[in-house]
Design a protein around this motif. Structure first.
Motif, PDB file in Angstrom:
ATOM      1  N   ARG A   8      10.328   4.500   5.019  1.00 31.85           N
ATOM      2  CA  ARG A   8      10.202   2.912   4.509  1.00 31.85           C
ATOM      3  C   ARG A   8       9.714   2.182   5.496  1.00 31.85           C
ATOM      4  O   ARG A   8       9.042   0.780   4.158  1.00 31.85           O
ATOM      5  N   CYS A   9       9.419   2.179   6.607  1.00 31.96           N
ATOM      6  CA  CYS A   9       8.542   1.099   7.232  1.00 31.96           C
ATOM      7  C   CYS A   9       8.124   1.582   6.605  1.00 31.96           C
ATOM      8  O   CYS A   9       6.886   0.509   6.961  1.00 31.96           O
ATOM      9  N   GLU A  10       7.156   2.939   6.432  1.00 34.41           N
ATOM     10  CA  GLU A  10       5.394   2.686   5.747  1.00 34.41           C
ATOM     11  C   GLU A  10       4.969   2.136   5.216  1.00 34.41           C
ATOM     12  O   GLU A  10       4.261   1.638   4.276  1.00 34.41           O
ATOM     13  N   THR A  11       6.140   2.075   3.713  1.00 28.45           N
ATOM     14  CA  THR A  11       6.248   1.256   2.631  1.00 28.45           C
ATOM     15  C   THR A  11       5.996  -0.037   2.508  1.00 28.45           C
ATOM     16  O   THR A  11       5.454  -0.496   2.256  1.00 28.45           O
ATOM     17  N   LEU A  12       6.334  -0.406   4.395  1.00 28.32           N
ATOM     18  CA  LEU A  12       6.366  -2.113   4.060  1.00 28.32           C
ATOM     19  C   LEU A  12       4.782  -2.442   5.069  1.00 28.32           C
ATOM     20  O   LEU A  12       4.194  -2.765   4.394  1.00 28.32           O
ATOM     21  N   ARG A  13       4.738  -1.451   5.962  1.00 29.30           N
ATOM     22  CA  ARG A  13       3.387  -1.626   6.894  1.00 29.30           C
ATOM     23  C   ARG A  13       1.841  -1.835   4.838  1.00 29.30           C
ATOM     24  O   ARG A  13       1.365  -2.083   5.139  1.00 29.30           O
ATOM     25  N   VAL A  14       2.297  -0.255   4.440  1.00 27.71           N
ATOM     26  CA  VAL A  14       1.442  -0.317   3.332  1.00 27.71           C
ATOM     27  C   VAL A  14       1.379  -2.077   2.624  1.00 27.71           C
ATOM     28  O   VAL A  14       0.463  -2.431   1.877  1.00 27.71           O
ATOM     29  N   THR A  15       2.766  -2.362   2.119  1.00 29.92           N
ATOM     30  CA  THR A  15       2.633  -3.330   1.148  1.00 29.92           C
ATOM     31  C   THR A  15       1.937  -5.016   2.028  1.00 29.92           C
ATOM     32  O   THR A  15       0.981  -5.597   1.516  1.00 29.92           O
ATOM     33  N   VAL A  16       2.483  -4.629   2.889  1.00 31.71           N
ATOM     34  CA  VAL A  16       1.364  -6.054   4.248  1.00 31.71           C
ATOM     35  C   VAL A  16       0.606  -6.028   4.032  1.00 31.71           C
ATOM     36  O   VAL A  16      -0.709  -6.827   3.646  1.00 31.71           O
ATOM     37  N   ARG A  17      -0.467  -4.168   4.325  1.00 29.32           N
ATOM     38  CA  ARG A  17      -1.525  -4.202   4.464  1.00 29.32           C
ATOM     39  C   ARG A  17      -2.633  -4.731   3.252  1.00 29.32           C
ATOM     40  O   ARG A  17      -3.517  -5.290   2.880  1.00 29.32           O
ATOM     41  N   ASP A  18      -1.943  -4.066   1.507  1.00 32.74           N
ATOM     42  CA  ASP A  18      -2.109  -4.406   0.326  1.00 32.74           C
ATOM     43  C   ASP A  18      -2.848  -6.213   0.363  1.00 32.74           C
ATOM     44  O   ASP A  18      -3.177  -6.398   0.039  1.00 32.74           O
ATOM     45  N   VAL A  19      -1.568  -7.043   0.939  1.00 33.15           N
ATOM     46  CA  VAL A  19      -1.184  -8.228   0.488  1.00 33.15           C
ATOM     47  C   VAL A  19      -2.780  -8.557   1.449  1.00 33.15           C
ATOM     48  O   VAL A  19      -3.340  -9.420   0.955  1.00 33.15           O
ATOM     49  N   LEU A  20      -2.841  -8.488   2.765  1.00 31.28           N
ATOM     50  CA  LEU A  20      -4.096  -8.790   3.835  1.00 31.28           C
ATOM     51  C   LEU A  20      -5.002  -8.391   2.637  1.00 31.28           C
ATOM     52  O   LEU A  20      -6.209  -9.266   2.754  1.00 31.28           O
TER      53      LEU A  20
END
Length: 182
Positions: A8-20
């Motif tokens: 779940r933390c990885e999903t959050l990290r990937v989402t933030v990365r995709d936004v950036l």
């Protein structure tokens, strides 16, 4: 500190990365109507999933199941009355007179999924309904963006997983059926 599951933390990290990444490579995307709000909802959804293991707030424990059921019914009515509009969790909660967390807890208790997942499924169904009508001037991307999906790859994967076909296949089949009837 709240313990979360690594995936779940990885999903959050990937989402933030995709936004950036989107902000870095296509900053003009954020000038389109409601894109910032859609991105915000995606981040909130990822945070929501990451925090799903946390215990409910004392406020949520006080509310009975019947209150939750009434709240989810109000949510469903509000969503039906707002068809085609982009809905954000904070705005919906404010309209219903509760906190986002209370609304989330009600949806989890009644629908068995997070509020963001439930709302995403409703948005996917709305996209499908629009595509099945085969609106000739709308592209899949335009319909997706209008319903809050800004990441086309993720949108297509979610759509295919839920409906067993791509959004383009749905639209083409609807247009073919319309042409055959004409």
């Amino acid at each position: 500190m709240i313990a979360t599951l690594p995936d779940r933390c990885e999903t959050l990290r990937v989402t933030v990365r995709d936004v950036l990444t989107l902000a870095s490579h296509s900053p003009d995307s954020f000038a389109q109507p409601n894109v910032i709000e859609h991105v915000e909802e995606s981040i909130l959804q990822a945070v929501d999933l990451a925090m799903a293991a946390a215990s409910p707030t004392p406020e949520a424990k006080r509310l009975s199941l019947s209150h939750y059921l009434a709240l989810v019914r109000k949510l469903d009515e509000f969503v039906a009355d707002s068809a085609g509009k982009t809905l954000y969790s904070a705005d919906v909660a404010r309209q219903l007179g509760v906190s986002v967390r209370t609304l989330h807890n009600a949806v989890v208790a009644i629908r068995g999924m997070s509020m963001h997942r439930y709302m995403r499924l409703r948005r996917l169904w709305n996209v499908r309904q629009q595509l099945v009508r085969g609106a000739s001037v709308q592209s899949v991307k335009a319909v997706a963006l209008a319903n809050g999906f800004w990441h086309m790859g993720e949108f297509t994967a979610l759509y295919r997983e839920l409906f067993g076909e791509t959004p383009q296949q749905t639209l083409l089949a609807a247009r073919k059926q319309t042409d055959d009837l004409a």
